[in-house]
Scaffold this motif. Structure first.
Motif, PDB file in Angstrom:
ATOM      1  N   TYR A 108       0.826  -1.208   0.000  1.00 20.24           N
ATOM      2  CA  TYR A 108       0.000   0.000   0.000  1.00 20.24           C
ATOM      3  C   TYR A 108       0.860   1.259   0.000  1.00 20.24           C
ATOM      4  O   TYR A 108       0.607   2.198  -0.742  1.00 20.24           O
ATOM      5  N   ILE A 109       1.875   1.281   0.830  1.00 18.62           N
ATOM      6  CA  ILE A 109       2.740   2.464   0.924  1.00 18.62           C
ATOM      7  C   ILE A 109       3.433   2.722  -0.410  1.00 18.62           C
ATOM      8  O   ILE A 109       3.529   3.865  -0.855  1.00 18.62           O
ATOM      9  N   GLU A 110       3.892   1.660  -1.064  1.00 19.40           N
ATOM     10  CA  GLU A 110       4.538   1.836  -2.368  1.00 19.40           C
ATOM     11  C   GLU A 110       3.558   2.408  -3.382  1.00 19.40           C
ATOM     12  O   GLU A 110       3.900   3.290  -4.170  1.00 19.40           O
ATOM     13  N   LYS A 111       2.301   1.929  -3.376  1.00 18.88           N
ATOM     14  CA  LYS A 111       1.287   2.469  -4.287  1.00 18.88           C
ATOM     15  C   LYS A 111       1.050   3.947  -4.011  1.00 18.88           C
ATOM     16  O   LYS A 111       0.978   4.762  -4.935  1.00 18.88           O
ATOM     17  N   LEU A 159      -0.247  11.886   1.061  1.00 17.13           N
ATOM     18  CA  LEU A 159      -0.155  10.495   1.517  1.00 17.13           C
ATOM     19  C   LEU A 159      -1.301  10.152   2.461  1.00 17.13           C
ATOM     20  O   LEU A 159      -1.892   9.078   2.376  1.00 17.13           O
ATOM     21  N   ARG A 160      -1.625  11.072   3.363  1.00 20.24           N
ATOM     22  CA  ARG A 160      -2.749  10.846   4.282  1.00 20.24           C
ATOM     23  C   ARG A 160      -4.058  10.724   3.517  1.00 20.24           C
ATOM     24  O   ARG A 160      -4.914   9.904   3.849  1.00 20.24           O
ATOM     25  N   GLU A 161      -4.221  11.570   2.514  1.00 20.18           N
ATOM     26  CA  GLU A 161      -5.433  11.535   1.690  1.00 20.18           C
ATOM     27  C   GLU A 161      -5.567  10.175   1.001  1.00 20.18           C
ATOM     28  O   GLU A 161      -6.639   9.567   1.012  1.00 20.18           O
ATOM     29  N   TYR A 162      -4.488   9.689   0.413  1.00 20.46           N
ATOM     30  CA  TYR A 162      -4.514   8.378  -0.241  1.00 20.46           C
ATOM     31  C   TYR A 162      -4.826   7.265   0.763  1.00 20.46           C
ATOM     32  O   TYR A 162      -5.605   6.362   0.478  1.00 20.46           O
ATOM     33  N   GLN A 165      -8.522   7.274   1.709  1.00 18.02           N
ATOM     34  CA  GLN A 165      -9.353   6.733   0.644  1.00 18.02           C
ATOM     35  C   GLN A 165      -9.268   5.212   0.611  1.00 18.02           C
ATOM     36  O   GLN A 165     -10.263   4.539   0.333  1.00 18.02           O
ATOM     37  N   MET A 166      -8.129   4.680   0.916  1.00 15.17           N
ATOM     38  CA  MET A 166      -7.933   3.237   0.896  1.00 15.17           C
ATOM     39  C   MET A 166      -8.677   2.578   2.048  1.00 15.17           C
ATOM     40  O   MET A 166      -9.167   1.476   1.922  1.00 15.17           O
TER      41      MET A 166
END
Length: 168
Positions: A108-111, A159-162, A165-166
């Protein structure tokens, strides 16, 4: 030459009050204060160049208390590990689950990381991976200090926004 008895009498109450801000363990605090004075006494000649003895005592006490906390935490960790050993099969299962979670999290972090702009990826890499200070990043990226702070803030926000959303 330093009069240690006078120095001790003059500072003991203030040092105890100061140390009480860090711990409620009175006996440990007393031991730490005595350790500081013992070190000061044994290094007496080497400390003749100290400009502010009181400041030296306060800093030494704070550092001694931190050392004691670290030592106690290490002892506690060893005791816990020795007394709460899981059976081997349970431990292997637990480790396998932890590895799966970690692999998933890294994925997830890489994405998320690859969704950032190249400059955002660069600043995250410089600050968190290479552990550079903002001043170094200014020189490397060729931008001013406030721009570095703004870019870092936008990168972390993105990054927090992504991540939010996840999670939904």
């Amino acid at each position: 030459m330093i009069d240690f008895a006078h120095l001790y009498d003059q500072n003991i109450d203030q040092l105890f009050a100061f140390g009480s801000r860090f711990t409620t363990d009175r006996e440990m605090l007393k031991d730490c204060i005595h350790d500081v004075f013992l070190k000061f006494y044994t290094k007496g000649q080497a400390l003749n160049n100290v400009d502010n003895i009181e400041s030296y005592l306060y800093i030494s006490l704070r550092n001694r208390i931190k050392d004691e906390f670290r030592r106690n935490m290490h002892i506690c960790d060893n005791e816990i590990n020795d007394t709460t050993m899981l059976p081997r099969a349970e431990m292997e299962e637990y480790n396998h689950e932890q590895m799966e979670r970690r692999t998933s999290l890294v994925s997830y972090i890489e994405k998320f990381f690859h969704k950032l702009s190249p400059r955002q990826r660069e600043i995250i890499n410089l600050y968190y991976i290479e552990e550079r200070k903002y001043d170094d990043i200014c020189n490397i990226m060729g931008i001013n200090y406030q721009s570095v702070r703004n870019l870092m803030h936008r990168s972390i926000s993105r990054l927090r926004e992504y991540a939010s959303q996840m999670a939904v």
